[in-house]
Design an enzyme around this catalytic site. Structure first.
Site, PDB file in Angstrom:
ATOM      1  N   GLU A  81     -64.873 -23.350 -46.820  1.00  0.00           N
ATOM      2  CA  GLU A  81     -63.331 -23.294 -46.717  1.00  0.00           C
ATOM      3  C   GLU A  81     -62.824 -23.964 -45.506  1.00  0.00           C
ATOM      4  O   GLU A  81     -63.139 -23.733 -44.325  1.00  0.00           O
ATOM      5  CB  GLU A  81     -62.930 -21.888 -46.796  1.00  0.00           C
ATOM      6  CG  GLU A  81     -61.247 -21.713 -46.972  1.00  0.00           C
ATOM      7  CD  GLU A  81     -60.918 -20.371 -47.014  1.00  0.00           C
ATOM      8  OE1 GLU A  81     -61.516 -19.409 -47.683  1.00  0.00           O
ATOM      9  OE2 GLU A  81     -59.795 -20.155 -46.767  1.00  0.00           O
ATOM     10  N   LYS A 268     -59.335 -10.020 -47.022  1.00  0.00           N
ATOM     11  CA  LYS A 268     -60.057 -11.280 -47.416  1.00  0.00           C
ATOM     12  C   LYS A 268     -60.140 -12.041 -46.009  1.00  0.00           C
ATOM     13  O   LYS A 268     -61.173 -12.695 -45.999  1.00  0.00           O
ATOM     14  CB  LYS A 268     -59.493 -11.803 -48.716  1.00  0.00           C
ATOM     15  CG  LYS A 268     -60.474 -12.970 -49.309  1.00  0.00           C
ATOM     16  CD  LYS A 268     -59.856 -14.345 -48.734  1.00  0.00           C
ATOM     17  CE  LYS A 268     -60.817 -15.238 -49.255  1.00  0.00           C
ATOM     18  NZ  LYS A 268     -60.675 -16.689 -48.626  1.00  0.00           N
TER      19      LYS A 268
HETATM   20  C1  MEV Z   1     -57.243 -17.551 -46.807  1.00  0.00           C
HETATM   21  O1  MEV Z   1     -58.496 -17.822 -47.041  1.00  0.00           O
HETATM   22  C2  MEV Z   1     -57.053 -16.161 -45.830  1.00  0.00           C
HETATM   23  C3  MEV Z   1     -55.704 -15.670 -45.889  1.00  0.00           C
HETATM   24  O2  MEV Z   1     -54.948 -15.623 -47.087  1.00  0.00           O
HETATM   25  C4  MEV Z   1     -55.576 -14.216 -44.998  1.00  0.00           C
HETATM   26  C5  MEV Z   1     -54.462 -13.736 -44.937  1.00  0.00           C
HETATM   27  O3  MEV Z   1     -53.489 -13.688 -45.940  1.00  0.00           O
HETATM   28  O4  MEV Z   1     -54.064 -12.893 -44.042  1.00  0.00           O
HETATM   29  C6  MEV Z   1     -54.720 -16.693 -45.166  1.00  0.00           C
END
Ligand code: MEV
Length: 408
Positions: A81, A268
């Site tokens: 990612e 996540k």
């Molecule tokens: C993306 O991989 C992770 C986020 O969605 C975490 C969050 O929203 O805190 C940016």
């Protein structure tokens, strides 16, 4: 060695690798492993899994700027990612200016479980297990002389009575738990072997029948903790004052406390960082994930793993505590040469040190995500890096991203 490497991200990739090789003392063979992506041979892969066909490579990068307990670390992260490594490095840069992360870890204590059913008298069987704990511990330790020689091994026996009605009547069971110090190994194989070795004796003692013999991945006795305290001026952006960013981050945290839809995404983001270090260091990220999410429910409901509050002096205080059952020896660690190189870059000497780094990376990742979300939004920085990743791909593979870039 300083992990603060100005201009590092702008270097051409081969130059970046040379810089890390110099800083971390990598041998030419070790840089070649990273460069070629062929650390694992087909023959090795064939011994690791079944029905093996080939190798799926993954990008490995390094997060800069990390300072944890006054020690600098370059943190290898493997992930597909975009923006995760840039975010971790940016947040670590802010925290570094605030004195770095403070981190700690409990002792390493893992749990092995044996499920016993059909005991003639469960209460009596439980008593007998407790009374013969030493015999069971000795037997478990004799099966793992290396672990014992390194100062680890089976330490304690617990026994609990459980029951559950699955609709056809109550299933009763006695659960024998062995508490094990696995030292610098994650220890799954050691624990599973110990459980299988002592199971026949548990059957004799209890006069019951043993069903399951397996480690528990709920490593709530092997936790690591990281904290940071950031003066608001370090958080300011072009549009928002530091106080505003701080207060918005605390409100974003409150959202995650109040809503499971947000809590899962919040968590996540934390696991983005932790998993990427787990993959680089050859650790079982599924085990870490499973334990982390269970730990997030320990108050009785699913909650954000981290906390963000305003401290007594107006600073933003973030903290994260998670089960972190990781190893720096054993398991898949020895079989993948790229993992050896990653551990050399990280320069850790103990599993508990790796656990602390991983929790600090999770906290940095969370800070970066929240700061972006409450200010310019995640898409601006994220998409810029995303487009960079797909710009040069052939039309068929990356056409959506390419169109997007070209329309700008
Ligand atoms: C993306 O991989 C992770 C986020 O969605 C975490 C969050 O929203 O805190 C940016």
């Amino acid at each position: 060695m300083s992990s603060r490497l100005p201009g590092f991200h702008a270097m051409p990739i081969r130059e970046r690798l040379r810089a890390i090789a110099r800083l971390c003392g990598l041998a030419p063979e070790e840089t070649r492993i990273l460069e070629s992506g062929d650390g694992l041979s087909l023959d090795q892969v064939d011994t690791m899994i079944e029905n093996a066909l080939g190798i799926l490579p993954l990008p490995m990068g390094v997060a800069t700027n990390f300072q944890i307990n006054h020690h600098d670390y370059l943190v290898p992260m493997s992930i597909e990612e975009p923006s995760v490594i840039a975010s971790a490095s940016n947040a670590a840069k802010i925290v570094r200016r605030a004195g770095g992360f403070r981190a700690d870890a409990s002792k390493r204590r893992m749990v092995g479980q044996i499920q016993v059913v059909n005991c003639p008298d469960f209460v009596e069987s439980r008593e007998r297990v407790i009374n013969q704990a030493d015999e069971l511990l000795n037997l478990a330790n004799q099966s793992q002389p290396n672990m014992k020689a390194r100062g680890g091994g089976a330490l304690e026996i617990e026994a609990r009575l459980l029951n559950h009605d699955v609709g056809d009547g109550t299933r009763e069971m006695l659960i024998v738990q062995v508490i094990i110090d696995t030292q610098d190994a994650m220890g799954a194989n050691v624990i599973d072997t110990m459980m299988e070795v002592i199971a026949p004796v548990v059957e004799q003692i209890t006069e019951g029948t043993v069903y399951l013999r397996i480690l528990s991945n709920y490593a709530d006795r092997s936790v690591a903790y990281a904290q940071c305290a950031i003066p608001p001026q370090l958080l300011e952006t072009a549009r928002f004052s530091g106080e505003e960013v701080r207060d918005r981050i605390v409100t974003a945290y409150a959202f995650a406390e109040a809503d499971v839809y947000r809590a899962v995404t919040h968590n996540k983001g934390i696991m983005n960082g932790i998993d990427a270090v787990a993959v680089s260091t050859g650790n079982d990220w599924r085990a870490i994930e499973a334990a982390a999410h269970a730990y997030a429910t320990r108050s009785g409901r699913y909650r954000p793993m981290s906390r963000w509050l305003v401290g007594a002096d107006g600073e933003l205080v973030g903290s994260l505590e998670l089960p972190m059952s990781v190893g720096i020896i054993g398991g898949a660690i020895g079989s993948n040469p790229a993992v050896g190189v990653a551990l050399k870059i990280l320069q850790v000497t103990k599993a508990t040190e790796l656990a602390q780094i991983m929790v600090a990376v999770g906290l940095a990742q969370n800070l970066a995500a929240l700061r972006a979300l409450v200010t310019e939004g995640i898409q601006k920085g994220h998409m810029a890096l995303h487009n960079r990743a797909y710009r040069d791909l052939p039309m068929e593979a990356g056409h959506q991203h390419r169109d997007h870039t070209e329309s700008k």
